[in-house]
Design an enzyme around this catalytic site. Structure first.
Site, PDB file in Angstrom:
ATOM      1  N   ASP A   1      20.707  43.084 -29.639  1.00  0.00           N
ATOM      2  CA  ASP A   1      19.566  42.438 -30.265  1.00  0.00           C
ATOM      3  C   ASP A   1      19.509  42.945 -31.706  1.00  0.00           C
ATOM      4  O   ASP A   1      20.150  43.938 -32.044  1.00  0.00           O
ATOM      5  CB  ASP A   1      18.287  42.807 -29.510  1.00  0.00           C
ATOM      6  CG  ASP A   1      17.054  42.203 -30.147  1.00  0.00           C
ATOM      7  OD1 ASP A   1      17.093  41.012 -30.494  1.00  0.00           O
ATOM      8  OD2 ASP A   1      16.068  42.940 -30.302  1.00  0.00           O
TER       9      ASP A   1
ATOM     10  N   ASP B   1      15.697  45.889 -27.504  1.00  0.00           N
ATOM     11  CA  ASP B   1      14.433  46.580 -27.752  1.00  0.00           C
ATOM     12  C   ASP B   1      13.343  45.526 -27.781  1.00  0.00           C
ATOM     13  O   ASP B   1      13.460  44.536 -28.493  1.00  0.00           O
ATOM     14  CB  ASP B   1      14.480  47.334 -29.080  1.00  0.00           C
ATOM     15  CG  ASP B   1      13.161  47.999 -29.421  1.00  0.00           C
ATOM     16  OD1 ASP B   1      12.975  49.151 -29.021  1.00  0.00           O
ATOM     17  OD2 ASP B   1      12.329  47.344 -30.065  1.00  0.00           O
TER      18      ASP B   1
ATOM     19  N   ASP C   1      13.270  41.213 -24.513  1.00  0.00           N
ATOM     20  CA  ASP C   1      14.622  41.538 -24.062  1.00  0.00           C
ATOM     21  C   ASP C   1      14.674  41.904 -22.588  1.00  0.00           C
ATOM     22  O   ASP C   1      15.758  42.153 -22.051  1.00  0.00           O
ATOM     23  CB  ASP C   1      15.184  42.720 -24.878  1.00  0.00           C
ATOM     24  CG  ASP C   1      15.452  42.334 -26.323  1.00  0.00           C
ATOM     25  OD1 ASP C   1      15.840  41.182 -26.555  1.00  0.00           O
ATOM     26  OD2 ASP C   1      15.262  43.185 -27.195  1.00  0.00           O
TER      27      ASP C   1
END
Length: 828
Positions: free
Chosen positions: A521, A716, A720
C-alpha cells in the site's frame, strides 16, 4: 404397575450415593450417567457433566480402578477451581457468533512434540471443540469451542484424564511453573549425574580387569554396589520418562518416552538378573549415563524454551500493576494509587522516572526521554514533550511527566498487542506438522524393528541379543526429529520480537520464504502518512527563507497537517526571520490563513483565496501530483509551497532488496493514479495501480493467486484489512489501525519498513536451519540405527549418540537468536 416402579426408583434414589463423588443423592433427582452399561446415579449436574466427559473420553475404567473418593466431589480433583469459575465467564466470544468462545490455557506436564500431538488430537474429539493448537515452546494451548456444547471445566477434565493439568493462562503462574520445572529437572539431573559418577567408579575396575585378576566375590560386590547406586537415578531422575510413557500408553499413542523407558527397563532387568545369578553383563553404568545425558538434553531444551518465550513474556508483563492518578491537578499534585484497569479516558496520571506507562495518553506537563524498546525494538530512548503521545508499556527514563489518558488500559497499544500475542505461535507450519506425524509413526516402526532385530540375534548369537536390543532402543529415540522444527521457530520468533516484529500466525516465515510477489500500500506504508515540504517555487522578489518563515508564522496556531509540514521545514531552516510578529490572524475554513505584518496583509492557502488579496491570477500552475499552498500579499504573489506525502527513508532500499531477491514488487493504492505513479517511479516499481477500492485490491490479489503466485501484502489502515486477510502472508505497520493489525499475519511494531526485509532474511535462515535439523536427525537415525542393529554400538555409546544429536539440533536452532546477514536471494 407404573406407580410401583416409580416408588422403587424413588426409594433407590433416596438410598443411593453419587457414583462419582460418593455424596448422598438428593431425593427427586434424576441425574444418571451410563457407565459400563449401567445407569449410575449422580448427585448434581456438575458430577454428571464430569462423569459423562470422562466416559466420552474413553476413560470409564477410571471408576473400576479408583481406590476411593475425594473428600468432596471428584470434579474438584479433576478440574482446578479457577476453571470451575471460568465456566461462567470464559475466553473471548466472537461478536458474529457469541457461542463461539476462544481462550488460552496454561498446560503443565509438556515434555515433547508427542505431547502436543496427543493433546490436540484428544481435544478435537471432545464435543463442541472446534480447534486446539498447542505451543510446545510457550506451553500455551489455544482452544476454540462452542459454549452451548462444551465448557472449560470439561476441557480441563479431558486433559487431566490423559495426564496434563490445565489452567487459565496467567503470566505470573507461567513464570512460576517454568521456575518450578527448572528446579525439579535440575535436581533430577544432579542425582543422575552423581549416580553416574559413582556407578562408573565401580564399573571401571571391572572393565580394566582381565581374566583372573578379580575374584568372584569382588566382582559380585561391584555389581551389587552398581545396582544400589542406580536405584536413585531409576526411581527419581527417570520419573519424567516413566510418566510420559504411561500417558502415551494409556492414550494409545507411542511417544518418544516409550522407547526410552523400554530401553532403561530392559537394561535394568537384564542387569538385575545378571547380578543375582553372578553371570552375564551388567549395564548400570549405561543406564545412569543414558538418564543423565537425556536429562541434559531436556534441560538444554527447557532453557531454550525459556529464552524463546522471554521476549513475549517481557511484553506481557510490561504494563505496571498500579498507576498514580492525580486528584488535584493543577492546583496540587496529590496522587492516589489505582489499578490500571480503573483508569478512564481523561484521567491525569503521574509518570515518575523508571515507571512504565499504564495507559495510552498525551503529555500535558513535562518533557522526558522514554524507552520504547519493548514495543518497537528501538534501543535508543526517544524524547517526548508536551503534546506528544505515549503508548502504554513505554518506560519513562528521564523526568516526571503528567499524562492525560486517551485510552483505558484495556484499549491501550500494549493491550492490543496482548490480543495479538495470544494468537502468536499457536499454530504450526507444514514442516512442523510433518515432523510430528513422522515422529509418531517412527516410534511404532522402531518397536517393530527392535522385536525383529532381537529375534534375529537370538538366532545368531543369543548372548548379544539383549544388549543390541537395548542399544537400538536407546540410540533411536526421536528427540532430535521432534525438536528440529519447534526450537528453530521459537528462536527466530524471539529474535524478531526483540527487533520489533510480532509474528501472529505460525506460517509467516514458511510462506514468506516462498513468496513470489510483494504488494505494498502507499499511504502510511511506503510513505510516512503525513505531508512534507518537497519544493518551494518563488513567485516574487522575496527570498525563499523569508517566505518560509512568514508562512510558518501564519501557520503557528493551525493544527492542519499541511501547516505542520511548513512549520517543520521552517524550523530546519531558520536563517532569516520576517521581522516582527504576525498580527490579526484569521483562519478561513477550507481556504487558508490571513494575517498582518508591518502593516501589510498576507494570505496563505489556496490560489483562489490568495488571489483575493494579490488582485491578480497566479501564472504558475502546480503539478497535479503535489498539493500546492500559495503565499501572497497586497504587494503581489510571493511563493508556492509544494507538499506531498513523504517517502519513508528506507522505502527505496526495501524495494531494491525485495526485487534483488527475485520477487515482483507491486504498488496498490487508493490515492490518485498520478500520485501513485509518481511514487512508483521514484522507487523503481514497475507495476502501480492507483484509485483502488478495498474490494479491487482484494480482487487483484486473488487474480494473482489464481495464476499460482504466492502473495505477501504490506499495508496500513482500515481499508487494508480485507486484502491483508486475503493475501498468503500479510504485514501491518505498527502505527496502523488496530483493525488492520488484527487481520495481519505479522505486525511491524518498530514502524520500520525495513523490518519486512528482516523478516524475509529470518524466513530464509529459519527454513534453512529447519532443513539442516531435519537432515541431521534423519542422517543420524540412518547411521545410528543400522549400527546399533548390527551390534557395533554398546548401550552407553547409544546414550551419548542420542543426547548429542538432540543437543546439536537445539544449539543449531539457537543460532537464529543472533543477527543474520542481509537478504539477497530467495534460496539463501
Amino acid at each position: 404397575m407404573m406407580m410401583r416402579e416409580n416408588a422403587v426408583l424413588a426409594q433407590l434414589a433416596e438410598a443411593a450415593t453419587c457414583f462419582h463423588c460418593d455424596l448422598p443423592v438428593p431425593p427427586d433427582t434424576h441425574w444418571r450417567v451410563d457407565i459400563d452399561g449401567a445407569a449410575q446415579p449422580m448427585c448434581c449436574p456438575g458430577c454428571a457433566a464430569v462423569a459423562q466427559a470422562i466416559v466420552d473420553s474413553g476413560f470409564a475404567d477410571y471408576y473400576s480402578t479408583r481406590t476411593g473418593f475425594a473428600a468432596t466431589a471428584t470434579q474438584a480433583a479433576l478440574v482446578p477451581p479457577e476453571l470451575q469459575l471460568y465456566d461462567s465467564a470464559s475466553g473471548t466470544s466472537d461478536p458474529a457468533d457469541p457461542s463461539n468462545v476462544e481462550a488460552t490455557f496454561l498446560i503443565e506436564g509438556i515434555r515433547c512434540a508427542a505431547c502436543v500431538w496427543l493433546i490436540e488430537r484428544r481435544l478435537l474429539r471432545l464435543a463442541g471443540v472446534q480447534s486446539a493448537l498447542m505451543n510446545v515452546s510457550t506451553e500455551r494451548l489455544q482452544v476454540c469451542w462452542r459454549s452451548d456444547l462444551c465448557k472449560p471445566s470439561q476441557i480441563a477434565a479431558t486433559l487431566r484424564a490423559i495426564g496434563y493439568a490445565a489452567y487459565p493462562f496467567d503470566p505470573v503462574r507461567h513464570g512460576a511453573q517454568l521456575d518450578r520445572a527448572k528446579r525439579t529437572l535440575f535436581r533430577q539431573l544432579f542425582i543422575a549425574g552423581l549416580c553416574m559418577m559413582q556407578v562408573m567408579m565401580y564399573a571401571l575396575p571391572m572393565y580394566l580387569a582381565t581374566d583372573g585378576t578379580m575374584d568372584a566375590d569382588m566382582a559380585a560386590l561391584m555389581r551389587w554396589a552398581g545396582l544400589l547406586l542406580t536405584l536413585p537415578a531409576l526411581t527419581y531422575s527417570a520419573l519424567p520418562f516413566y510418566r510420559g510413557a504411561w500417558v502415551n500408553l494409556k492414550s494409545g499413542m507411542l511417544g518418544m518416552d516409550v522407547p526410552v523407558v523400554l530401553g532403561i527397563s530392559a537394561a535394568f532387568v537384564g542387569s538385575v538378573v545378571a547380578t543375582w545369578r553372578g553371570v552375564g553383563e551388567v549395564y548400570f553404568d549405561s543406564i545412569t549415563m543414558f538418564i543423565f545425558l537425556l536429562l541434559c538434553s531436556r534441560y538444554l531444551e527447557l532453557l531454550a524454551r525459556r529464552k524463546a518465550a522471554s521476549a513475549l513474556s517481557r511484553m506481557q508483563n510490561a504494563l505496571p500493576a498500579s498507576a498514580l492518578r492525580l486528584t488535584g491537578y493543577p492546583d496540587a499534585r496529590t496522587t492516589e494509587l489505582v489499578a490500571p484497569t480503573a483508569l478512564a479516558e481523561g484521567d491525569l496520571i503521574l509518570i515518575r522516572p523508571g515507571d512504565a506507562v499504564a495507559a495510552d495518553g498525551i503529555i500535558i506537563d513535562g518533557a522526558s526521554s522514554v524507552d520504547l524498546s519493548l514495543l518497537t525494538g528501538e534501543s535508543q530512548p526517544q524524547h517526548r514533550q508536551p503534546g506528544d503521545s505515549l503508548p502504554g508499556g513505554a518506560v519513562n527514563v528521564g523526568q516526571p511527566v503528567v499524562l492525560r489518558v486517551t485510552y483505558a488500559a484495556r484499549d491501550s497499544t500494549l493491550s492490543v498487542l496482548m490480543k495479538l500475542i495470544e494468537r502468536a505461535g499457536q499454530g504450526k507450519p507444514q514442516l512442523a506438522q510433518w515432523a510430528d506425524r513422522v515422529a509418531a509413526w517412527f516410534v511404532t516402526l522402531l518397536l517393530l524393528l527392535v522385536v525383529i532385530v532381537f529375534a534375529l540375534w537370538q538366532w545368531i548369537d543369543p548372548a548379544r541379543s539383549w544388549p543390541i536390543a537395548i542399544a537400538l532402543l536407546v540410540v533411536s529415540c526421536p528427540c532430535a526429529l521432534s525438536l528440529a522444527t519447534p526450537t528453530a521457530l521459537a528462536a527466530a520468533t524471539d529474535r524478531l520480537v526483540r527487533r520489533g516484529v510480532l509474528i501472529v500466525q505460525s506460517h509467516v516465515l514458511e510462506t514468506l520464504q516462498r513468496a513470489t510477489h510483494v504488494i505494498f500500500d502507499k499511504t502510511g506504508t511506503l510513505t510516512l502518512g503525513r505531508p512534507i515540504l518537497r519544493h518551494v517555487d518563488m513567485l516574487g522578489a522575496a527570498s525563499r527563507a523569508w517566505c518560509l518563515q512568514l508562512a510558518a508564522s501564519l501557520e503557528q496556531s493551525s493544527a492542519h497537517p499541511l501547516g505542520a509540514a511548513i512549520v517543520e521545514a521552517a524550523r530546519a531552516d531558520a536563517s532569516l526571520a520576517p521581522g516582527g510578529a504576525v498580527t490579526d490572524l484569521r483562519h478561513v475554513p477550507g481556504q487558508g490563513l490571513e494575517g498582518s505584518l508591518a502593516g501589510v496583509r498576507y494570505r496563505l492557502g489556496s490560489a483562489a483565496f490568495v488571489q483575493e488579496v494579490t488582485g491578480s491570477a497566479c501564472a504558475e500552475v502546480a503539478s497535479t501530483e503535489l498539493t500546492a499552498v500559495y503565499l501572497g500579499g497586497s504587494g503581489g504573489w510571493l511563493a508556492r509551497f509544494d507538499l506531498a506525502d513523504g517517502l519513508r527513508p528506507d522505502a527505496l532500499d526495501v524495494v531494491r532488496q525485495l526485487q534483488a531477491s527475485g520477487r515482483t514488487v507491486i504498488l496498490l493504492s487508493g490515492d490518485q493514479p498520478g500520485v501513485t505513479q509518481s511514487v512508483a517511479a521514484e522507487l523503481g516499481i514497475g507495476t502501480a495501480l492507483g484509485g483502488c477500492l478495498p474490494q479491487q485490491k482484494l480482487a487483484y490479489v486473488q487474480a494473482l493467486q489464481r495464476d499460482g503466485a504466492i502473495v505477501a501484502m504490506v499495508g496500513d489502515g482500515i481499508n487494508d484489512a480485507a486484502v491483508l486477510k486475503g493475501a498468503d502472508v500479510s504485514f501491518a505497520m505498527g502505527s496502523g489501525a488496530a483493525l488492520a493489525q488484527l487481520h495481519a499475519d505479522c505486525v511491524l511494531l518498530s514502524g520500520r519498513l525495513s523490518s519486512v526485509c528482516e523478516v524475509a532474511d529470518a524466513a530464509n535462515r529459519t527454513i534453512a536451519v529447519i532443513h539442516q535439523n531435519l537432515w541431521w536427525a534423519s542422517l543420524y537415525n540412518l547411521i545410528a540405527i543400522p549400527a546399533a542393529a548390527l551390534g557395533w554400538l554398546n548401550p552407553w555409546m547409544s546414550g551419548i549418540g542420542m543426547s548429542v544429536s538432540s543437543a546439536v539440533v537445539v544449539v543449531n536452532a539457537l543460532r537464529l537468536r543472533r543477527g543474520g546477514r542481509p537478504m539477497h536471494t530467495v534460496g539463501d
